[in-house]
Design an enzyme around this catalytic site. Structure first.
Site, PDB file in Angstrom:
ATOM      1  N   CYS A  69     -17.092  41.003  -6.097  1.00 20.14           N
ATOM      2  CA  CYS A  69     -18.480  40.906  -5.667  1.00 20.14           C
ATOM      3  C   CYS A  69     -19.361  41.401  -6.814  1.00 20.14           C
ATOM      4  O   CYS A  69     -19.159  42.513  -7.319  1.00 20.14           O
ATOM      5  CB  CYS A  69     -18.690  41.776  -4.424  1.00 20.14           C
ATOM      6  SG  CYS A  69     -20.408  41.976  -3.892  1.00 20.14           S
ATOM      7  N   CYS A 204     -22.306  34.703  -9.396  1.00 24.13           N
ATOM      8  CA  CYS A 204     -22.132  34.927  -7.960  1.00 24.13           C
ATOM      9  C   CYS A 204     -20.844  34.227  -7.578  1.00 24.13           C
ATOM     10  O   CYS A 204     -20.628  33.066  -7.982  1.00 24.13           O
ATOM     11  CB  CYS A 204     -23.310  34.371  -7.166  1.00 24.13           C
ATOM     12  SG  CYS A 204     -23.065  34.384  -5.361  1.00 24.13           S
TER      13      CYS A 204
END
Length: 285
Positions: A69, A204
């Site tokens: 993440c 991302c």
């Protein structure tokens, strides 16, 4: 065993790349879906939640945890590695935690993470590097900061693609996804007087699912750095030097998936991110 932690589902793209690269290694995934998104939370809270998720994976038998993440890595990784982990019994047991920013910066700059000052020839590099990410990742400035440490003459163009991750996760059609990708790329071009980037970081873990759309709107000469494969490359090198992290623990033929949310709902949403059938179980952290 190796753990992969994410606030949501994007880390499944990283997990998939790792599972394909290391078929003999057991993986455990934990998504903190009860508290997603992390981007709206205070930094100290993100650190606490990331620490709790990492500890939950350690308790499952993982010797190494990869933070799949960008927000968790950008905000929490350094504090966990430098402040929290050395003061715990986990460190004495040989546990460790890695993030996904370092391997991405290494790939973008062709410079080892340990090298934090300009070296030849990178210190003369004048390329343009675009970073596409969520609001919190871009606001952290971590990619621009770390790239410029190693390549001070590089132009780093940061572009928020605020709606893209949500659109991917909610299964928006390709027309809508294409519109959002093109809008993000247009934002980069507007910042660079129409000059395309030499490299583009998809910062991302949702974005690899629309890499083909980035490829459609970027010139062929632009190299796209997609994190799952970049992280897999980096981990392959890391494990060649630290093989102990793949030893011990319960062996699983397929990755074990945990969520802090509702397992049935998360399992259904996860189909977008996984090439194989998945099934989540609930866990508290």
């Amino acid at each position: 065993m190796i753990g992969v932690f994410d606030s949501g589902l994007g880390g499944l793209t990283v997990l998939g790349a790792l599972a394909r690269r290391f078929p003999g290694v057991s993986f455990v995934y934990l998504g903190d879906h009860a508290r997603v998104p992390y981007g709206d939370r205070a930094s100290d809270e993100i650190v606490d939640l990331t620490r709790a998720g990492t500890e939950a994976l350690f308790r499952q038998g993982c010797r190494l945890v990869v933070l799949g993440c960008n927000t968790a890595t950008a905000v929490a990784a350094r504090r966990l590695q430098q402040e929290w982990l050395p003061a715990t019994s986990w460190k004495a047991e040989g546990r460790n935690v890695l993030g996904i920013v370092a391997p991405t910066v290494e790939a973008a700059t062709q410079t080892p993470w340990a090298v934090t000052s300009p070296q030849y020839p990178q210190k003369f590099l004048t390329d343009r590097i675009a970073v596409f990410g969520t609001t919190r990742t871009i606001a952290s400035g971590v990619y621009a900061e770390e790239i410029r440490k190693r390549c001070p003459k590089v132009t780093v163009i940061q572009q928020v693609a605020a709606e893209l991750a949500g659109a991917i996760e909610h299964g928006s059609d390709e027309v809508e996804l294409d519109r959002l990708v093109k809008r993000a790329i247009d934002g980069v071009l507007a910042q660079s007087d129409g000059e395309p980037p030499h490299r583009a970081i998809l910062g991302c873990t949702h974005f690899p699912l629309v890499e083909h759309l980035f490829r459609r709107h970027l010139p062929p000469a632009t190299r796209i750095l997609s994190q799952p494969e970049v992280v897999a490359d980096s981990l392959e090198d890391y494990l060649s030097r630290h093989a102990r992290y793949t030893e011990g623990g319960e062996r699983h033929s397929e990755p074990v998936l945990f969520t802090t949310g509702a397992p049935d709902a998360i399992t259904e949403r996860a189909r977008i991110f996984s090439q194989a059938p998945v099934s989540f179980s609930r866990i508290e952290i």
